[in-house]
Design an enzyme around this catalytic site. Structure first.
Site, short mmCIF file in Angstrom:
data_model
loop_
_atom_site.label_atom_id
_atom_site.label_comp_id
_atom_site.label_asym_id
_atom_site.label_seq_id
_atom_site.Cartn_x
_atom_site.Cartn_y
_atom_site.Cartn_z
N GLY A 12 10.56 -18.70 56.20
CA GLY A 12 11.72 -19.27 56.88
C GLY A 12 12.98 -18.50 56.57
O GLY A 12 13.31 -18.30 55.40
N GLY A 14 16.04 -19.38 57.89
CA GLY A 14 17.22 -20.20 58.19
C GLY A 14 18.07 -20.35 56.94
O GLY A 14 17.87 -19.63 55.94
N ALA A 16 18.21 -22.65 54.60
CA ALA A 16 17.52 -23.04 53.37
C ALA A 16 16.73 -21.87 52.79
O ALA A 16 16.80 -21.58 51.59
CB ALA A 16 16.59 -24.21 53.64
N GLY A 17 15.99 -21.17 53.65
CA GLY A 17 15.17 -20.04 53.19
C GLY A 17 16.04 -18.94 52.60
O GLY A 17 15.74 -18.39 51.54
N PHE A 119 32.53 -37.80 60.69
CA PHE A 119 31.19 -37.87 61.29
C PHE A 119 30.67 -39.28 61.06
O PHE A 119 31.21 -40.01 60.21
CB PHE A 119 30.25 -36.83 60.65
N ASP A 213 5.77 -26.05 61.59
CA ASP A 213 4.57 -25.36 61.05
C ASP A 213 4.38 -25.62 59.56
O ASP A 213 3.26 -25.76 59.09
CB ASP A 213 4.68 -23.84 61.29
N GLN A 232 14.61 -38.80 63.48
CA GLN A 232 15.95 -39.16 63.97
C GLN A 232 16.13 -38.82 65.46
O GLN A 232 15.75 -37.73 65.90
CB GLN A 232 17.01 -38.41 63.18
N HIS A 234 19.10 -38.41 68.19
CA HIS A 234 20.57 -38.28 68.30
C HIS A 234 21.03 -39.00 69.55
O HIS A 234 20.42 -38.86 70.62
CB HIS A 234 20.93 -36.79 68.39
N LEU A 244 22.41 -30.65 72.85
CA LEU A 244 23.20 -31.55 71.99
C LEU A 244 24.68 -31.54 72.35
O LEU A 244 25.29 -30.48 72.50
CB LEU A 244 23.05 -31.12 70.52
N GLU A 247 28.03 -34.69 67.35
CA GLU A 247 28.71 -35.90 66.90
C GLU A 247 30.21 -35.63 66.70
O GLU A 247 31.03 -36.55 66.68
CB GLU A 247 28.07 -36.32 65.57
N ARG A 278 23.58 -42.67 63.52
CA ARG A 278 22.88 -42.30 64.76
C ARG A 278 21.83 -43.30 65.19
O ARG A 278 21.63 -43.53 66.38
CB ARG A 278 22.24 -40.93 64.56
N HIS A 343 16.07 -35.39 67.30
CA HIS A 343 17.06 -34.44 66.79
C HIS A 343 16.72 -33.88 65.41
O HIS A 343 16.95 -32.72 65.13
CB HIS A 343 18.41 -35.15 66.72
N GLU A 368 15.10 -28.62 56.06
CA GLU A 368 14.50 -29.69 56.88
C GLU A 368 12.99 -29.79 56.66
O GLU A 368 12.38 -30.83 56.90
CB GLU A 368 14.83 -29.46 58.37
N ARG A 379 19.35 -39.83 58.52
CA ARG A 379 20.30 -38.84 57.99
C ARG A 379 21.70 -39.05 58.56
O ARG A 379 21.85 -39.34 59.76
CB ARG A 379 19.83 -37.44 58.37
N SER A 384 22.89 -32.32 56.71
CA SER A 384 21.71 -31.46 56.69
C SER A 384 22.06 -30.02 56.32
O SER A 384 21.39 -29.39 55.49
CB SER A 384 21.01 -31.48 58.04
N LEU A 385 23.12 -29.50 56.93
CA LEU A 385 23.54 -28.14 56.55
C LEU A 385 23.82 -28.13 55.05
O LEU A 385 23.46 -27.18 54.34
CB LEU A 385 24.80 -27.74 57.32
C1 LIG Z 1 21.47 -28.79 68.13
C2 LIG Z 1 21.56 -29.14 66.67
C3 LIG Z 1 22.79 -29.18 66.04
C4 LIG Z 1 22.88 -29.50 64.70
N1 LIG Z 1 24.11 -29.57 64.10
C5 LIG Z 1 24.19 -29.88 62.79
C6 LIG Z 1 25.46 -29.97 62.15
O1 LIG Z 1 26.50 -29.75 62.75
N2 LIG Z 1 25.47 -30.28 60.83
C7 LIG Z 1 24.34 -30.51 60.10
O2 LIG Z 1 24.43 -30.79 58.91
N3 LIG Z 1 23.13 -30.41 60.69
C8 LIG Z 1 23.02 -30.11 62.00
N4 LIG Z 1 21.80 -30.02 62.59
C9 LIG Z 1 20.59 -30.00 61.74
C10 LIG Z 1 20.48 -28.65 61.03
O3 LIG Z 1 20.90 -27.63 61.90
C11 LIG Z 1 19.07 -28.31 60.58
O4 LIG Z 1 18.48 -29.40 59.94
C12 LIG Z 1 19.10 -27.13 59.60
O5 LIG Z 1 19.82 -26.05 60.14
C13 LIG Z 1 17.70 -26.69 59.24
O6 LIG Z 1 17.78 -25.50 58.49
P1 LIG Z 1 16.50 -24.90 57.79
O7 LIG Z 1 16.92 -23.70 57.04
O8 LIG Z 1 15.79 -25.98 57.06
O9 LIG Z 1 15.53 -24.50 58.99
P2 LIG Z 1 15.77 -23.54 60.27
O10 LIG Z 1 17.13 -23.03 60.37
O11 LIG Z 1 15.20 -24.29 61.41
O12 LIG Z 1 14.85 -22.31 59.94
C14 LIG Z 1 13.45 -22.38 59.98
C15 LIG Z 1 12.90 -21.00 59.73
O13 LIG Z 1 11.49 -21.07 59.57
C16 LIG Z 1 10.87 -20.03 60.30
N5 LIG Z 1 9.51 -20.46 60.61
C17 LIG Z 1 9.08 -21.66 61.08
N6 LIG Z 1 7.73 -21.65 61.22
C18 LIG Z 1 7.30 -20.43 60.82
C19 LIG Z 1 6.03 -19.80 60.73
N7 LIG Z 1 4.89 -20.43 61.10
N8 LIG Z 1 5.97 -18.54 60.29
C20 LIG Z 1 7.10 -17.86 59.93
N9 LIG Z 1 8.34 -18.42 60.00
C21 LIG Z 1 8.43 -19.67 60.43
C22 LIG Z 1 11.76 -19.85 61.52
O14 LIG Z 1 11.58 -18.58 62.09
C23 LIG Z 1 13.14 -20.01 60.87
O15 LIG Z 1 13.56 -18.79 60.33
C24 LIG Z 1 21.70 -29.76 63.95
C25 LIG Z 1 20.46 -29.74 64.59
C26 LIG Z 1 20.40 -29.47 65.94
C27 LIG Z 1 19.07 -29.57 66.61
#
Ligand SMILES: Cc1cc2nc3c(=O)[nH]c(=O)nc-3n(C[C@H](O)[C@H](O)[C@H](O)COP(=O)(O)OP(=O)(O)OC[C@H]3O[C@@H](n4cnc5c(N)ncnc54)[C@H](O)[C@@H]3O)c2cc1C
Length: 563
Positions: A12, A14, A16-17, A119, A213, A232, A234, A244, A247, A278, A343, A368, A379, A384-385
Site C-alpha cells: 500500500g 497511500g 498509511a503505507g 466536521f 484486498d 459507513q 456518507h 463525494l 462534509e 454520518r 464511504h 483503513e 467514524r 481517518s486521515l
Molecule cells: C471521496 C473520499 C473523501 C474522503 N475525504 C476524507 C477527508 O477529508 N478526511 C478524512 O479523514 N478521511 C477522508 N476519507 C477517508 C480517507 O481518505 C481514507 O480512509 C484514507 O485515505 C485511507 O488511506 P490508506 O493509506 O489507509 O489507504 P489508501 O490511500 O486507499 O491506499 C491503499 C493502497 O493500497 C494499495 N493496494 C491495495 N490493494 C493492493 C494489492 N492487492 N496489491 C498492491 N497494492 C494494493 C493501493 O494501490 C494503495 O496504494 C475520504 C474518503 C473518500 C472515499
C-alpha cells in the site's frame, strides 16, 4: 519465480503505507512498498475535507484533546477502544505540524495560524484542510519525503497473498501488472496498508481500486477481521454519480432540505442539525425519501447558495466542479442533489495500538485496512486521515522494535501455489463472466447489507453471497493476454471482495442490536449488556467463525447518544 528479500514489505502506497515506510526506512531497514497503482494515485489522494487535530494555541479556546477523545468515542457509539482514541487525539497536533514542516500548505487564518472548520460530531471545530484537496496535498508531501529514503517502490504490482511459515508471516507473493510476472518478496514483517473496500457496494464514493484486498489476504492467512459489520455510508454523495460532496460543505454552512424546502435535520438531530455524525444524517435522508419528502430518483438537496460565490469557490472548489460537471447543477446558484452512498469501512484487520495482529506474528496493518479501533461503530469525518498518519507512524515504530528482536525466517514452502490458485480462479474460457458476479455482489450488498438492515435481508445476503462464492469457481475472463490484463486483476479483486462480503453479511446478521452505522430495523436499540464488545471474525473455508473481544474503556462510560 523471482525471489526478492527485504526486512519489511509494506503493501500500500497511500498515506498509511508511506508513513509506516518512512519510520522503518528512517531506522535503517530495507523496505519495499508494493502498490497496485502509482503511490500518489492511491485513494488517499481523493480525501477532500480535512484532517482533525487539536493544536495547542491554535484551537478554539474551549477545546481540548479530552473533548476530541470524547467526541470520537461518542461518535463511534462507544465501540471505540478509548486508549487508541487517546493516542489519536493527543498526537493529532504534532502530526499536523510534522506534515506542515515537510511542506504541506494548510489553509491559514488571517493571523497566519492554521485554519480550522467544523466536521460532523465535533463539539468544537478542529478540522485542518488544504482547500478541499487535503488528501492530495498530504500524499504528495509524504511521497516526496519517502522518495528520499532507502525505499524500493514496486508500483503497479498486485499483491496476491501473504506467505505464512511456521504460523508467522514471512512475506508476500505479488505479480507485476504489466507483464504478469510473479515474484516472492521475503520479509520478517508485512504491513497491510491496502485501504478500504467501497467497491463492494453498488453506490460508493470510493475509487475503483478500493476492493479491500488486504482484508481478504488477512482472512485467507488465518487472521481475524475486527468489527466487520460496521460499514459507513456518507450522507452526501452527488446524485446520480455518487461522487463525494465533502462534509466540509455542511461544515462551512451547507443545509440539507427536503422536497418541501424544510431543513429536516431539526427533527433528527435538534442540536447538531446538519452536522450530526454520518450514520444519523444518512438515516435521516433515507427516512425523508421513504416517507415521500425526497425528489424523484431518491435524493434530497444540499443548499450552499447562501454562502456566496466567492466563499464557495474558495473553500469548496471540488463541490462546484462536481456539481457542474456531473449533475449539471451550479451550487453557487442552486442546491446540489445528494443521497447516501458507501464511504468508509470501520472494520478491518484486527490490530492493537502498535498495529500488530495478535493471530500472526509478523503481520501488521495500518490505515483503513486496520481496525485499531479508533472509529468504533461510526467514524467521525476527518479522523481517518489522522489515523493513517498517527497509527502509520505508531505501526512503523512498532515494526522497527519487532525487527530488532526478530530472528531469521524460513522461506515459505510453496509460494507457487499462490500463483496457481490465482490462475485457477480465472483459467476457464466459458462459464460465468466475472463481471456478472461482481454486479450481483454489489447489488446484494447495497440492497441487503446497507443503511437499514434486518434479519430477512441479512439472511438473504448471506445465502446470496455464499452462492456467488460457489459460482465464482466457474467464472472466466475474456482477455487472455499477458500484458496489462486488467480483467484478470479485476477477477482477483472480485475473489477478495467475495471473501469479505460473506464475513460482513454474516457478522451483521449476528449482531442483534443497533449501534452507529449498523442499524437493525428489527433491533432498533443499542444493547450494551449483550453487545458492548468487538466482533472478531475468521474465515475457515465456507464458514465464518465469530468470537468477541472486550472494548477498552478508560474514562467514558457509555451514555445515550443524542445530537
Ligand atoms: C471521496 C473520499 C473523501 C474522503 N475525504 C476524507 C477527508 O477529508 N478526511 C478524512 O479523514 N478521511 C477522508 N476519507 C477517508 C480517507 O481518505 C481514507 O480512509 C484514507 O485515505 C485511507 O488511506 P490508506 O493509506 O489507509 O489507504 P489508501 O490511500 O486507499 O491506499 C491503499 C493502497 O493500497 C494499495 N493496494 C491495495 N490493494 C493492493 C494489492 N492487492 N496489491 C498492491 N497494492 C494494493 C493501493 O494501490 C494503495 O496504494 C475520504 C474518503 C473518500 C472515499
Amino acid at each position: 519465480m523471482e525471489k526478492l528479500n527485504y526486512d519489511v514489505v509494506v503493501v500500500g502506497g497511500g498515506l498509511a503505507g508511506l508513513m509506516t515506510a518512512h519510520e522503518v526506512a528512517s531506522a535503517g531497514f530495507r523496505v519495499a512498498v508494493l502498490s497496485k497503482v502509482f503511490p500518489t494515485r492511491s485513494h488517499s489522494a481523493c480525501a477532500e475535507g480535512g484532517i482533525a487535530a487539536y493544536m495547542d494555541g491554535n484551537s478554539d479556546p474551549s477545546d481540548s484533546p479530552e473533548f476530541m477523545v470524547y467526541d470520537t468515542v461518542k461518535g463511534g457509539d462507544y465501540l471505540v477502544d478509548q486508549d487508541a482514541a487517546e493516542i489519536l487525539s493527543y498526537k493529532s497536533g504534532e502530526i499536523v505540524r510534522l506534515l506542515e514542516s515537510w511542506g504541506a500548505l494548510f489553509n491559514r487564518q488571517p493571523d497566519g495560524r492554521v485554519a480550522l472548520r467544523y466536521f460532523g460530531g465535533q463539539t468544537y471545530p478542529r478540522t485542518r484542510f488544504v482547500g478541499d484537496k487535503t488528501g492530495m496535498a498530504l500524499l504528495h508531501t509524504i511521497y516526496e519525503r519517502v522518495s528520499g529514503l532507502n525505499v524500493d517502490f514496486f508500483s503497479e504490482w498486485f499483491t496476491l497473498d501473504l506467505l505464512v511459515t511456521d504460523r508467522r508471516v514471512t512475506g508476500v507473493v505479488a505479480m507485476e501488472m504489466k507483464s504478469m510476472s510473479p515474484a516472492t518478496f521475503g520479509a520478517k514483517a508485512v504491513v497491510l496498508a491496502t485501504g478500504g473496500n467501497g467497491m463492494l457496494y453498488q453506490h460508493t464514493t470510493n475509487s475503483y481500486i478500493n476492493t479491500g484486498d488486504g482484508y481478504a489476504m488477512a482472512l485467507r492467512a488465518g487472521a481475524a477481521l475486527k468489527d466487520p459489520e460496521f460499514v459507513q455510508f456518507h450522507p452526501t454523495a452527488l446524485y446520480p454519480s455518487d461522487i463525494l460532496i465533502s462534509e466540509a460543505a455542511r461544515g462551512e454552512g451547507g443545509i440539507l432540505k427536503n422536497n418541501k424546502g424544510e431543513r429536516f435535520m431539526t427533527k433528527y438531530a435538534p442540536m447538531k442539525l446538519d452536522l450530526a455524525p454520518r450514520d444519523v444524517v444518512s438515516r435521516a435522508i433515507l427516512t425523508e425519501v421513504a416517507e415521500g419528502r425526497g425528489f424523484p430518483g431518491g435524493y434530497v438537496q444540499l443548499d450552499l447558495t447562501h454562502l456566496g460565490e466567492k466563499y464557495i469557490k474558495e473553500r469548496l472548489a471540488l463541490a462546484v466542479e462536481a456539481g457542474r460537471n456531473f449533475a449539471g447543477v451550479d451550487p453557487v446558484k442552486e442546491p446540489l442533489p445528494v443521497r447516501p452512498a458507501q464511504h468508509y469501512y470501520m472494520g478491518g484487520v484486527d490490530v492493537d495500538v502498535s498495529g500488530a495482529n495478535p493471530d500472526l506474528p509478523g503481520l501488521f496493518a495500518a490505515g483503513e485496512a486496520a481496525c485499531v479501533s479508533v472509529h468504533g461503530a461510526n467514524r467521525l469525518g476527518s479522523n481517518s486521515l489522522l489515523e493513517t498518519l498517527v497509527f502509520g507512524r505508531e505501526t512503523g515504530q512498532a515494526v522497527v522494535k519487532f525487527l530488532e528482536n526478530s530472528k531469521e525466517v524460513r522461506d515459505a514452502p510453496n509460494p507457487e501455489k499462490v500463483v496457481d490458485d490465482a490462475y485457477s480462479f480465472v483459467k476457464r474460457e466459458s462459464g460465468v463472466h466475472f463481471g456478472e458476479v461482481m454486479k450481483e455482489l454489489r447489488k446484494t450488498m447495497w440492497e441487503d447489507v446497507g443503511v437499514f438492515r434486518d434479519e430477512e435481508r441479512l439472511k438473504r445476503a448471506v445465502s446470496k453471497v455464499t452462492e456467488l462464492r460457489k459460482t465464482a469457481v466457474n467464472m472466466y475472463v475474456t482477455d487472455r493476454s499477458k500484458t496489462y490484463n486488467t480483467e484478470f486483476f479485476n477477477a482477483l479483486e472480485l475473489r477478495n471482495m467475495l471473501d469479505q462480503a460473506v464475513v460482513i453479511a454474516t457478522t451483521a446478521l449476528n449482531r442483534t442490536e443497533s449501534r452507529g452505522a449498523h442499524y437493525r430495523l428489527d433491533f432498533p436499540k443499542r444493547d450494551d449488556k449483550q453487545w458492548l464488545k468487538h466482533t472478531l471474525a475468521y474465515l475457515r473455508g465456507n464458514t465464518v467463525e465469530i468470537t468477541y473481544k472486550p472494548v477498552k474503556i478508560t474514562k467514558w462510560m457509555p451514555e445515550e447518544r443524542v445530537y
